[in-house]
Design an enzyme around this catalytic site. Structure first.
Site, PDB file in Angstrom:
ATOM      1  N   PRO A  14      -2.520  -7.560   4.460  1.00  0.00           N
ATOM      2  CA  PRO A  14      -2.279  -7.927   5.892  1.00  0.00           C
ATOM      3  C   PRO A  14      -4.017  -7.541   6.540  1.00  0.00           C
ATOM      4  CG  PRO A  14      -1.113  -5.851   6.149  1.00  0.00           C
ATOM      5  CD  PRO A  14      -1.733  -6.907   4.549  1.00  0.00           C
ATOM      6  N   ASP A 193      -7.489  -2.868   5.185  1.00  0.00           N
ATOM      7  CA  ASP A 193      -6.148  -2.899   5.094  1.00  0.00           C
ATOM      8  C   ASP A 193      -5.084  -2.574   5.544  1.00  0.00           C
ATOM      9  OD1 ASP A 193      -3.168  -3.294   4.118  1.00  0.00           O
ATOM     10  OD2 ASP A 193      -4.056  -3.056   1.719  1.00  0.00           O
ATOM     11  N   HIS A 194      -4.409  -3.277   6.847  1.00  0.00           N
ATOM     12  CA  HIS A 194      -3.615  -3.034   7.653  1.00  0.00           C
ATOM     13  C   HIS A 194      -2.740  -1.566   7.738  1.00  0.00           C
ATOM     14  CE1 HIS A 194      -2.779  -2.697  12.168  1.00  0.00           C
ATOM     15  NE2 HIS A 194      -3.728  -3.460  12.368  1.00  0.00           N
ATOM     16  N   ARG A 195      -2.527  -1.733   6.727  1.00  0.00           N
ATOM     17  CA  ARG A 195      -1.900  -0.849   5.605  1.00  0.00           C
ATOM     18  C   ARG A 195      -1.658   0.633   5.934  1.00  0.00           C
ATOM     19  NH1 ARG A 195       0.569  -3.734   0.579  1.00  0.00           N
ATOM     20  NH2 ARG A 195      -1.947  -4.008   0.800  1.00  0.00           N
TER      21      ARG A 195
END
Length: 221
Positions: A14, A193-195
């Site tokens: 994401p 990477d939004h995680r």
């Protein structure tokens, strides 16, 4: 392989994007002084020639040390935190690109980074890189400034959680103290990477990069 990795990155990561403008007038002056002072061999060839990209690699490496929570890799089992800043650098080759990794970039001088990258780039285009020279890493730099690109967003290179896209340095009209003046500026975009790295953490990392790139002496001393 390059195509598969790009599809994997866009389908499974994401992506989140953050952009900042950096003043690079001081950096340009420092670069000229450093290159002018480079020792020369008997044929007059300088021992090194620092580029703006070399400064960007060093600045990102130090920024990751200042914001260690962003120096991470996402896995399904756990978040991996890295001690060193191993910075991949996108190099264009016929048919695609490859990302050789400058290991422990936070501890290397600008001249060492510069010469290492010249060697990597030459061997990458000759397809002579060893697998261990382009695998792994903690983040990456992609620079299209030499093509006149002002701003772009790069695709994250797994397993990295971030990649910094560097645009062209150019003179722009900037408002300062209510007056318009010309300043050398450079736009950079951080893909995260939004995680692993959310917006606030990414903003801290990009802010640390900006502080370093606008004050290059912090990377030399």
């Amino acid at each position: 392989m390059i195509a598969r990795r790009l599809v994997e990155a866009k389908l499974t990561i994401p992506h989140f994007y953050l952009t900042l403008d950096c003043k690079i007038g001081t950096l340009i002056g420092a670069r000229e002084e450093i290159n002018a002072a480079a020792p020369k061999d008997k044929d007059g060839k300088p021992a090194y020639k620092i580029s703006v990209n070399d400064f960007a690699i060093k600045a990102l490496a130090l920024a990751l040390q200042r914001v260690p929570d962003a120096n991470v890799t996402w896995t399904e089992a756990a978040m991996l935190r890295h001690r060193d800043s191993d910075i991949g650098v996108a190099v264009s080759i016929p048919g695609g690109l490859i990302t050789p990794v400058v290991r422990r970039a936070q501890a290397k001088s600008l001249s060492v980074i510069s010469n290492e990258m010249k060697d990597f780039a030459a061997r990458a285009r000759a397809r002579r890189l060893k697998p261990e020279e382009y695998q792994g890493g903690t983040s990456a730099v992609s620079n299209l400034g030499m093509y006149g690109i002002k701003e772009f967003a790069a695709v994250i290179n797994p397993p990295h959680a971030t990649i910094l896209a560097v645009g062209a340095g150019e003179e722009r009209a900037v408002v300062r103290n209510g007056k318009i003046e010309a300043q050398w500026m450079m736009s950079v975009t951080l893909s995260t990477d939004h995680r692993a790295v959310d917006g606030a953490l990414g903003a801290q990392l990009l802010g640390a990069f900006k502080a370093l790139i606008e004050n290059p002496m912090l990377m030399i001393v």
